[in-house]
Design a protein around this motif. Structure first.
Motif, mmCIF file in Angstrom:
data_model
loop_
_atom_site.group_PDB
_atom_site.id
_atom_site.type_symbol
_atom_site.label_atom_id
_atom_site.label_comp_id
_atom_site.label_asym_id
_atom_site.label_seq_id
_atom_site.Cartn_x
_atom_site.Cartn_y
_atom_site.Cartn_z
ATOM 1 N N SER A 115 0.845 -1.184 0.000
ATOM 2 C CA SER A 115 0.000 0.000 0.000
ATOM 3 C C SER A 115 0.885 1.239 0.000
ATOM 4 C CB SER A 115 -0.895 -0.001 1.233
ATOM 5 O OG SER A 115 -1.580 1.214 1.349
ATOM 6 N N ALA A 116 0.364 2.346 -0.505
ATOM 7 C CA ALA A 116 1.108 3.605 -0.476
ATOM 8 C C ALA A 116 1.242 4.115 0.951
ATOM 9 C CB ALA A 116 0.418 4.641 -1.348
ATOM 10 N N TYR A 117 0.348 3.690 1.826
ATOM 11 C CA TYR A 117 0.392 4.083 3.231
ATOM 12 C C TYR A 117 1.053 2.963 4.023
ATOM 13 C CZ TYR A 117 -2.946 7.431 1.493
ATOM 14 O OH TYR A 117 -3.559 8.410 0.768
ATOM 15 N N SER A 118 2.217 3.249 4.586
ATOM 16 C CA SER A 118 3.016 2.207 5.224
ATOM 17 C C SER A 118 2.320 1.554 6.413
ATOM 18 C CB SER A 118 4.370 2.762 5.650
ATOM 19 O OG SER A 118 4.191 3.815 6.571
ATOM 20 N N VAL A 119 1.384 2.235 7.064
ATOM 21 C CA VAL A 119 0.716 1.644 8.223
ATOM 22 C C VAL A 119 -0.157 0.455 7.825
ATOM 23 C CG1 VAL A 119 0.759 3.737 9.612
ATOM 24 C CG2 VAL A 119 -1.168 3.304 8.100
ATOM 25 N N PHE A 120 -0.509 0.334 6.555
ATOM 26 C CA PHE A 120 -1.327 -0.788 6.100
ATOM 27 C C PHE A 120 -0.489 -1.948 5.583
ATOM 28 C CE2 PHE A 120 -4.213 2.898 5.304
ATOM 29 C CZ PHE A 120 -5.076 2.621 6.340
ATOM 30 N N ASN A 121 0.827 -1.786 5.525
ATOM 31 C CA ASN A 121 1.719 -2.838 5.035
ATOM 32 C C ASN A 121 2.191 -3.703 6.189
ATOM 33 O OD1 ASN A 121 1.534 -1.816 2.437
ATOM 34 N ND2 ASN A 121 3.298 -0.476 2.715
ATOM 35 N N PRO A 122 2.528 -4.962 5.907
ATOM 36 C CA PRO A 122 3.072 -5.822 6.970
ATOM 37 C C PRO A 122 4.369 -5.233 7.515
ATOM 38 C CG PRO A 122 2.604 -7.100 4.967
ATOM 39 C CD PRO A 122 2.386 -5.666 4.644
ATOM 40 N N GLY A 123 4.448 -5.073 8.829
ATOM 41 C CA GLY A 123 5.640 -4.516 9.464
ATOM 42 C C GLY A 123 5.827 -3.037 9.174
ATOM 43 N N CYS A 124 4.793 -2.352 8.719
ATOM 44 C CA CYS A 124 4.847 -0.929 8.366
ATOM 45 C C CYS A 124 5.946 -0.637 7.357
ATOM 46 C CB CYS A 124 5.017 -0.059 9.614
ATOM 47 S SG CYS A 124 3.581 -0.098 10.695
ATOM 48 N N ALA A 125 6.124 -1.536 6.394
ATOM 49 C CA ALA A 125 7.150 -1.364 5.356
ATOM 50 C C ALA A 125 6.751 -0.241 4.419
ATOM 51 C CB ALA A 125 7.322 -2.666 4.574
ATOM 52 N N ALA A 126 7.697 0.664 4.153
ATOM 53 C CA ALA A 126 7.443 1.783 3.247
ATOM 54 C C ALA A 126 7.778 1.380 1.819
ATOM 55 C CB ALA A 126 8.289 2.982 3.663
ATOM 56 N N ILE A 127 7.079 1.971 0.852
ATOM 57 C CA ILE A 127 7.382 1.684 -0.550
ATOM 58 C C ILE A 127 8.609 2.486 -0.963
ATOM 59 C CG2 ILE A 127 5.000 1.124 -1.143
ATOM 60 C CD1 ILE A 127 4.711 3.897 -2.367
ATOM 61 N N ALA A 128 9.215 2.106 -2.083
ATOM 62 C CA ALA A 128 10.414 2.783 -2.561
ATOM 63 C C ALA A 128 10.088 4.230 -2.901
ATOM 64 C CB ALA A 128 10.958 2.060 -3.792
ATOM 65 N N GLY A 129 10.981 5.137 -2.518
ATOM 66 C CA GLY A 129 10.798 6.547 -2.812
ATOM 67 C C GLY A 129 10.068 7.314 -1.739
ATOM 68 N N THR A 130 9.715 6.666 -0.657
ATOM 69 C CA THR A 130 9.010 7.347 0.431
ATOM 70 C C THR A 130 9.999 8.160 1.253
ATOM 71 O OG1 THR A 130 7.431 5.546 0.559
ATOM 72 C CG2 THR A 130 7.550 6.999 2.452
ATOM 73 N N LEU A 131 9.643 9.405 1.536
ATOM 74 C CA LEU A 131 10.480 10.258 2.367
ATOM 75 C C LEU A 131 10.136 9.977 3.824
ATOM 76 C CD1 LEU A 131 12.519 12.613 2.572
ATOM 77 C CD2 LEU A 131 10.549 14.141 2.587
ATOM 78 N N THR A 132 11.113 9.465 4.566
ATOM 79 C CA THR A 132 10.889 9.145 5.975
ATOM 80 C C THR A 132 11.387 10.292 6.845
ATOM 81 O OG1 THR A 132 13.037 8.072 6.177
ATOM 82 C CG2 THR A 132 11.167 6.679 5.525
ATOM 83 N N ALA A 133 10.938 10.288 8.085
ATOM 84 C CA ALA A 133 11.372 11.328 9.019
ATOM 85 C C ALA A 133 12.875 11.236 9.271
ATOM 86 C CB ALA A 133 10.610 11.200 10.333
ATOM 87 N N GLU A 134 13.395 10.006 9.330
ATOM 88 C CA GLU A 134 14.842 9.836 9.550
ATOM 89 C C GLU A 134 15.636 10.405 8.380
ATOM 90 O OE1 GLU A 134 12.655 7.225 9.740
ATOM 91 O OE2 GLU A 134 12.512 7.099 11.910
ATOM 92 N N GLN A 135 15.170 10.158 7.147
ATOM 93 C CA GLN A 135 15.877 10.663 5.977
ATOM 94 C C GLN A 135 15.836 12.193 5.949
ATOM 95 O OE1 GLN A 135 14.185 9.412 2.278
ATOM 96 N NE2 GLN A 135 15.646 10.559 1.042
ATOM 97 N N LEU A 136 14.698 12.775 6.271
ATOM 98 C CA LEU A 136 14.575 14.228 6.290
ATOM 99 C C LEU A 136 15.489 14.837 7.350
ATOM 100 C CD1 LEU A 136 13.099 16.711 5.175
ATOM 101 C CD2 LEU A 136 11.385 16.357 6.949
ATOM 102 N N GLU A 137 15.518 14.223 8.517
ATOM 103 C CA GLU A 137 16.391 14.729 9.585
ATOM 104 C C GLU A 137 17.850 14.631 9.186
ATOM 105 O OE1 GLU A 137 17.577 13.199 13.962
ATOM 106 O OE2 GLU A 137 15.420 13.479 13.596
ATOM 107 N N ARG A 138 18.239 13.503 8.571
ATOM 108 C CA ARG A 138 19.606 13.321 8.095
ATOM 109 C C ARG A 138 19.980 14.388 7.082
ATOM 110 N NH1 ARG A 138 18.824 8.026 7.288
ATOM 111 N NH2 ARG A 138 18.407 8.392 5.096
ATOM 112 N N GLU A 139 19.074 14.686 6.150
ATOM 113 C CA GLU A 139 19.370 15.670 5.121
ATOM 114 C C GLU A 139 19.404 17.090 5.678
ATOM 115 O OE1 GLU A 139 16.648 15.019 1.928
ATOM 116 O OE2 GLU A 139 17.485 13.060 1.469
#
Length: 148
Positions: A115-139
């Motif tokens: 799913s495009a929404y990670s909360v609906f995926n098994p283990g809250c897996a994000a799809i490729a290209g999703t901007l995560t909070a960790e990635q934003l903080e790192r950048e």
């Protein structure tokens, strides 16, 4: 043009129609439509919703296509409701129905599709290209990405 002909030959071989004679390369200005050169064909809706072509079958008439019939029925109903001064509510309810029908539930998803929404995926897996909070903080802190 040679690469296209090669891929076309691979496609025909994969479909089992390698016995069909390859068409000679034509100049770009005289390229014929592939449907006209291959004879009459009919489109059938496949399991994924895409059209599959059956060689040797007659083409379906335009008026027999389900989507066209549905659109015509909707237009007639809209005209009828507009005559009854209920056109706007009919249109709004139609939009709500199209939004409901256009969304797929988790049971209708193909196996392995996320799913495009990670909360609906098994283990809250994000799809490729999703901007995560960790990635934003790192950048924002100009730290290099982990694993690069």
């Amino acid at each position: 043009a040679a690469a296209v002909e090669r891929r076309l030959a691979q496609f025909r071989a994969a479909r089992g129609s390698a016995a069909a004679a390859p068409r000679p390369a034509e100049p770009p200005g005289k390229a014929a439509a592939p449907e006209a050169a291959e004879g009459p064909r009919a489109a059938a809706v496949g399991p994924g919703g895409g059209a599959q072509v059956r060689p040797g079958a007659a083409a379906a008439p335009v008026w027999a296509r389900p989507l066209l019939l549905k659109v015509l029925l909707w237009a007639v109903l809209l005209a009828l409701f507009a005559e009854l001064e209920l056109g706007l509510p009919f249109f709004i309810l139609s939009l709500l129905y199209w939004m409901y029908a256009g969304t797929r539930g988790p049971a209708e998803r193909r196996p392995g599709e996320l799913s495009a929404y990670s909360v609906f995926n098994p283990g809250c897996a994000a799809i490729a290209g999703t901007l995560t909070a960790e990635q934003l903080e790192r950048e924002l802190h100009y730290r290099p990405a982990a694993g690069r």
